[in-house]
Design a protein around this motif. Structure first.
Motif, mmCIF file in Angstrom:
data_model
loop_
_atom_site.group_PDB
_atom_site.id
_atom_site.type_symbol
_atom_site.label_atom_id
_atom_site.label_comp_id
_atom_site.label_asym_id
_atom_site.label_seq_id
_atom_site.Cartn_x
_atom_site.Cartn_y
_atom_site.Cartn_z
ATOM 1 N N LYS A 41 0.920 -1.058 0.006
ATOM 2 C CA LYS A 41 0.035 -0.018 0.080
ATOM 3 C C LYS A 41 0.985 1.303 0.076
ATOM 4 O O LYS A 41 1.001 1.760 0.966
ATOM 5 N N PRO A 42 1.397 1.532 -1.153
ATOM 6 C CA PRO A 42 2.440 2.839 -1.079
ATOM 7 C C PRO A 42 1.674 4.062 -0.928
ATOM 8 O O PRO A 42 0.521 4.286 -1.537
ATOM 9 N N TYR A 43 2.179 4.921 -0.308
ATOM 10 C CA TYR A 43 1.427 6.396 -0.038
ATOM 11 C C TYR A 43 2.466 7.423 0.029
ATOM 12 O O TYR A 43 3.768 7.304 0.115
ATOM 13 N N LYS A 98 -1.718 10.510 5.199
ATOM 14 C CA LYS A 98 -1.391 9.623 4.150
ATOM 15 C C LYS A 98 -2.349 9.829 2.902
ATOM 16 O O LYS A 98 -3.514 9.704 3.207
ATOM 17 N N TYR A 104 -2.898 7.677 -0.690
ATOM 18 C CA TYR A 104 -2.375 6.364 -1.238
ATOM 19 C C TYR A 104 -2.383 6.442 -2.732
ATOM 20 O O TYR A 104 -3.228 7.146 -3.383
ATOM 21 N N ALA A 118 -7.243 3.202 1.365
ATOM 22 C CA ALA A 118 -5.893 2.502 1.029
ATOM 23 C C ALA A 118 -6.274 1.778 -0.187
ATOM 24 O O ALA A 118 -7.120 1.264 -0.389
ATOM 25 N N ARG A 132 -4.809 -1.307 -2.154
ATOM 26 C CA ARG A 132 -4.212 -2.525 -1.868
ATOM 27 C C ARG A 132 -3.712 -3.230 -3.144
ATOM 28 O O ARG A 132 -4.541 -3.694 -4.029
ATOM 29 N N THR A 171 12.618 0.085 -0.311
ATOM 30 C CA THR A 171 11.709 -0.295 1.046
ATOM 31 C C THR A 171 12.496 -0.696 2.077
ATOM 32 O O THR A 171 13.372 -1.427 1.904
ATOM 33 N N GLU A 227 0.513 -7.185 4.938
ATOM 34 C CA GLU A 227 0.232 -6.050 4.359
ATOM 35 C C GLU A 227 1.155 -4.855 4.702
ATOM 36 O O GLU A 227 1.224 -4.764 5.833
ATOM 37 N N GLU A 269 2.511 -0.828 4.391
ATOM 38 C CA GLU A 269 2.343 0.644 4.105
ATOM 39 C C GLU A 269 3.812 1.146 3.846
ATOM 40 O O GLU A 269 4.609 1.089 4.461
ATOM 41 N N LEU A 317 5.954 4.580 2.506
ATOM 42 C CA LEU A 317 5.951 5.804 2.079
ATOM 43 C C LEU A 317 7.138 6.013 1.129
ATOM 44 O O LEU A 317 8.066 5.609 1.169
#
Length: 190
Positions: A51-53, A60, A62, A107, A109, A165, A184, A186, A188
Motif C-alpha cells: 500500500k504505497p502512499y 497519508k 495512497y 488505502a 491494496r 523499501t 500488508e 504501507e 512511504l
C-alpha cells in the motif's frame, strides 16, 4: 498340414503370453512413478500486499495506479524474484492529482503473488538445467526473513519510478503448505 501346426503353435504361444494380472494395457507399476506417494505439498509462493502512499500536509494519501511493478523479493539474503501486482480497478477510487501521482484517502491494496523464479526463464541446454537443479532455492518448514527490496510505480507521465523499501518480515513456512502470507505493508514513497 504344416501351416495348421504352425498356426496352432502360434495360437498356443499367444494364449500363454496373456496373463489375467496384466489385463489393463495401460497399467504401470506405481513404484516406478516419479510422483511422491506421501501426499505432501511442496512450498511454491509468497503472498503480500503493498500500500504505497505519500504524505500531504501530514496525512497519508495512497497512490492510485494500475499496478506496482518489479517487486523484488529476497529470502534470507538470496534473490527470490521480481513480480508485478495484480491490476487494480482505478475507477473505484475517488482520486486527485498530487505531484506526479493520482492519490486517494482510501488505502489501495496491490496484491502480489510471488512464486519462486530462476534467473533465466527459458532453459535451452543441459547445462542450464543442471545449473537450475544445483541452485534451486526451496523453503523447507521453518523460519526465514523476507525482504521487499524495491518496487516501481508508474507516474502520471508514464514513467516507472523505483522505490527502495524498509520492509523486512520474518515468516514461518509450515509443513505441507503451498504458500505463505507475508502481510500488508504501507510504504512511504518520496
Amino acid at each position: 498340414m504344416k501351416k495348421i501346426y504352425t498356426l496352432l503353435i502360434l495360437a498356443l504361444f499367444g494364449f500363454a503370453a496373456c496373463e489375467k494380472d496384466n489385463a489393463d494395457a495401460y497399467s504401470y507399476n506405481s513404484s516406478s512413478t516419479i510422483y511422491s506417494s506421501e501426499n505432501s505439498t511442496r512450498f511454491r509462493e509468497l503472498l503480500l500486499v503493498l500500500k504505497p502512499y505519500v504524505l500531504v500536509d501530514g496525512q497519508k494519501k495512497y497512490i492510485v495506479a494500475e499496478a506496482v511493478y518489479n517487486v523484488k523479493l529476497s529470502v534470507n539474503g538470496k534473490a527470490w524474484g521480481s513480480f508485478d501486482s495484480y491490476n487494480v480497478n482505478t475507477s473505484l477510487y475517488v482520486n486527485s492529482s498530487q505531484g506526479d501521482y493520482l492519490v486517494t484517502d482510501t488505502a489501495v491494496r496491490y496484491a502480489v503473488i510471488a512464486p519462486y523464479q530462476s534467473l533465466k526463464d527459458t532453459l535451452t541446454t543441459a547445462g542450464e538445467y543442471a545449473q537450475l537443479l544445483n541452485n534451486i532455492f526451496t523453503l523447507e518448514p521453518g523460519f526465514y526473513f523476507c525482504k521487499v527490496e524495491s518496487f516501481e510505480v508508474r507516474d502520471l507521465s508514464g514513467v516507472n519510478r523505483k522505490f527502495e523499501t524498509p520492509v523486512l518480515q520474518a515468516i514461518e513456512i509450515k509443513e505441507n503448505s503451498r504458500s505463505a502470507f507475508l502481510g500488508e505493508f504501507e510504504v512511504l514513497i518520496f
